[in-house]
Design an enzyme around this catalytic site. Structure first.
Site, PDB file in Angstrom:
ATOM      1  N   THR A  13       0.832  -1.216   0.000  1.00 48.28           N
ATOM      2  CA  THR A  13       0.000   0.000   0.000  1.00 48.28           C
ATOM      3  C   THR A  13       0.862   1.260   0.000  1.00 48.28           C
ATOM      4  OG1 THR A  13      -1.644  -1.221   1.259  1.00 48.28           O
ATOM      5  CG2 THR A  13      -1.852   1.173   1.253  1.00 48.28           C
ATOM      6  N   ALA A  33      12.275  20.377  -4.608  1.00 48.50           N
ATOM      7  CA  ALA A  33      13.486  19.698  -4.125  1.00 48.50           C
ATOM      8  C   ALA A  33      14.765  20.248  -4.762  1.00 48.50           C
ATOM      9  CB  ALA A  33      13.379  18.203  -4.383  1.00 48.50           C
ATOM     10  N   ALA A  43      12.374  -3.452  -4.915  1.00 48.50           N
ATOM     11  CA  ALA A  43      12.515  -4.856  -4.493  1.00 48.50           C
ATOM     12  C   ALA A  43      11.176  -5.347  -3.958  1.00 48.50           C
ATOM     13  CB  ALA A  43      13.590  -4.980  -3.418  1.00 48.50           C
ATOM     14  N   VAL A 135       4.464   8.051  12.029  1.00 49.87           N
ATOM     15  CA  VAL A 135       3.510   8.493  13.058  1.00 49.87           C
ATOM     16  C   VAL A 135       2.377   9.283  12.403  1.00 49.87           C
ATOM     17  CG1 VAL A 135       3.208   9.823  15.175  1.00 49.87           C
ATOM     18  CG2 VAL A 135       5.375   8.648  14.758  1.00 49.87           C
ATOM     19  N   ILE A 139      -0.280  13.191   8.519  1.00 49.16           N
ATOM     20  CA  ILE A 139      -0.161  14.400   9.355  1.00 49.16           C
ATOM     21  C   ILE A 139       1.319  14.687   9.598  1.00 49.16           C
ATOM     22  CG2 ILE A 139      -0.761  15.480  11.555  1.00 49.16           C
ATOM     23  CD1 ILE A 139      -3.010  13.432  11.885  1.00 49.16           C
ATOM     24  N   GLY A 190     -12.428  -3.309   5.796  1.00 52.23           N
ATOM     25  CA  GLY A 190     -11.015  -3.171   5.441  1.00 52.23           C
ATOM     26  C   GLY A 190     -10.242  -2.222   6.343  1.00 52.23           C
ATOM     27  N   ASP A 204       0.460  -0.576  18.259  1.00 50.41           N
ATOM     28  CA  ASP A 204       0.768   0.361  17.172  1.00 50.41           C
ATOM     29  C   ASP A 204       0.769   1.805  17.693  1.00 50.41           C
ATOM     30  OD1 ASP A 204       0.818   1.019  14.125  1.00 50.41           O
ATOM     31  OD2 ASP A 204      -0.907   2.140  14.864  1.00 50.41           O
ATOM     32  N   LYS A 208       4.011   4.632  18.164  1.00 52.35           N
ATOM     33  CA  LYS A 208       4.009   6.024  17.681  1.00 52.35           C
ATOM     34  C   LYS A 208       4.220   6.997  18.841  1.00 52.35           C
ATOM     35  CE  LYS A 208       0.915   4.610  13.947  1.00 52.35           C
ATOM     36  NZ  LYS A 208      -0.500   4.379  13.602  1.00 52.35           N
TER      37      LYS A 208
HETATM   38  N1  HSE Z   1      -2.847   0.356  11.543  1.00 50.67           N
HETATM   39  C1  HSE Z   1      -2.699   1.761  11.712  1.00 50.67           C
HETATM   40  C2  HSE Z   1      -4.029   2.404  12.066  1.00 50.67           C
HETATM   41  C3  HSE Z   1      -2.173   2.473  10.493  1.00 50.67           C
HETATM   42  O1  HSE Z   1      -5.048   1.728  12.143  1.00 50.67           O
HETATM   43  O2  HSE Z   1      -4.039   3.595  12.272  1.00 50.67           O
HETATM   44  C4  HSE Z   1      -0.713   2.278  10.299  1.00 50.67           C
HETATM   45  O3  HSE Z   1       0.007   2.694  11.416  1.00 50.67           O
END
Ligand code: HSE
Length: 443
Positions: A13, A33, A43, A135, A139, A190, A204, A208
């Protein structure tokens, strides 16, 4: 001038989104730039799939299944690691750095857990490691913390930094769903992965928060010291009671400076419903940063998705391109503070943090119960800010009435609350374990 050459590791993605945005906006990006940015090699594990995604651009890149070949290629200036995780990604990032290449990554787990090793290696080799996309997706919170707010002594950061859990919490509140049903819906749409553990258990978001704490306070990344609690055990009834008391529950990543150390914690949190952060719904992300000079600032946007995340990756590629030839000593430090000036301020254990607390308990509806509970709290030095007792609707096995009591405390130390809860749970009139949630006023 020749375009700078990027080697992309992974074409999922984020990798494919990065390729698309770079290609679509290439002229604008070049004007910013000062030279073109070209993905020269990609790869991938599955070249046929990547070939199909590349479409008419397939002829412009060298596709390979040999990840080391890209990292070792002398013509590649920047390695963009879009694989994720702490396995092969770590080896490839360290190998790219050892080869003198700059690295751009969206990998929060890698930096939160192995950041110290990676940043040290990069400093030794005089290369940049840029990680805006790690993070809150699109944003630009890393840029804001590291550069825009550099005048400030940051006091705290509180962020909705996981879209999956925010979507689930919104569904639970708006539609009255329980956690399992809301998670299933998120998976069908999804938003949540087939294995949602990292998201729903708060890992997760804690990755962050760990990265932000380092940049905000000039301390090393220390995920092992972070307190991590997700939303999988959150009861829909607490969302309802919180709302009756004027609060919403959000999974917050919090990093706060105190006189004793740094609080680094991720957990479901009650926030006053009138706060902007409380009104961030669905899969959106938002981060509040409080600096002593600027006061409260709020950053809002999409925390995931191909192009929002690519927006951050490409911004890093432009930064690295601009600074490619600069003397490493004149670049912005990886963690905002000079590497030899990091502080050893401790990360506080969760028992030492201070917060308001929401407590829910089921009690026998009889004389003196409330007095017993409030006496224990008073003896522990805990002051009650709000109190809700529901009318008895249920009876126990002997036909005796039971009811829920919900208390909100003033700010207090967590260990005192835990001690009081231990005593309250021993009362014969208390029929359940106490549900405890933390609360932040954010004022
Ligand atoms: N899985 C994370 C979220 C996105 O649901 O915000 C990637 O860090």
């Amino acid at each position: 001038m020749e375009p700078i050459k990027v080697g992309l590791l992974g074409f999922g993605t984020v990798g494919s989104g990065t390729f698309t945005v770079l290609r679509r906006n290439q002229e604008e990006i070049k004007r910013r730039a000062g030279r073109g940015i070209e993905v020269a090699r990609v790869a991938v594990r599955n070249p046929a799939k990547a070939m199909a995604q590349l479409g008419d651009a397939a002829g412009t890149v060298d596709l390979t299944t040999d990840f080391n070949a890209v990292v070792d290629d002398p013509s590649i200036d920047i390695v963009a690691e879009m694989i994720g995780g702490t396995g092969i990604a770590k080896d490839l990032v360290l190998r790219a750095i050892a080869n003198g290449k700059h690295v751009v990554t969206a990998n929060k787990a890698l930096l939160a857990v192995h950041g110290t090793e990676i940043f040290e290696a990069a400093s030794t080799k005089g290369v940049m490691v840029a990680f805006e996309a790690a993070v809150a997706g699109g944003i630009p919170i890393i840029k804001a913390l590291r550069e825009g707010l550099t005048a400030n002594r940051i006091q705290y950061i509180a962020g909705i930094i996981n879209g999956t859990t925010n979507f689930i919490l919104s569904e639970m509140r708006e539609r009255g769903l329980d956690f399992a049903t809301a998670l299933k819906g998120a998976q069908e749409l999804g938003y949540a992965e087939a294995d949602p553990t990292f998201d729903i258990e708060g890992v997760d978001a804690a990755h962050k928060a760990t990265i932000m704490s380092a940049i905000a306070f000039g301390v090393p990344v220390q995920f092992d010291k972070a307190y991590v609690e997700g939303i999988s055990k959150l009861d829909a009834i607490d969302i309802k009671y919180a709302e009756e008391l004027g609060y919403r529950i959000k999974l917050l990543g919090i990093a706060r400076r105190t006189d004793h150390g740094i609080e680094l914690r991720t957990h479901p949190t009650l926030i006053p419903a009138k706060r902007l952060l409380a009104n961030v719904e669905g899969a959106m992300n938002a981060v509040v940063v409080y600096g002593d000079a600027v006061g409260s600032t709020l950053y809002y946007g999409k925390g995931a998705g191909a192009e929002p995340t690519a927006s951050a990756v490409v911004a890093d590629l432009v930064d690295v391109t601009r600074l490619h030839t600069a003397d490493p000593g004149h670049r912005v430090p990886h963690l905002a503070f000079q590497p030899d000036r990091l502080s050893n301020t401790p990360i506080l254990p969760i028992e030492e943090v201070t917060s308001g607390y929401y407590l829910r308990l089921r009690v026998a509806d009889q004389t003196g119960v409330m007095a017993d509970i409030t006496r224990i709290l008073a003896d522990s030095g805990i002051s009650i800010d709000a109190l809700l007792q529901k009318e008895s609707e249920q009876v126990d096995a002997h036909g005796k009435a039971e009811t829920d009591i919900i208390l909100i405390t003033h700010i207090t130390v967590e260990k005192n609350v835990n001690a009081a809860i231990g005593k309250i749970e021993k009362l014969a009139t208390v029929k359940s374990s106490v549900t405890k949630l933390r609360m932040e006023g954010l004022d």
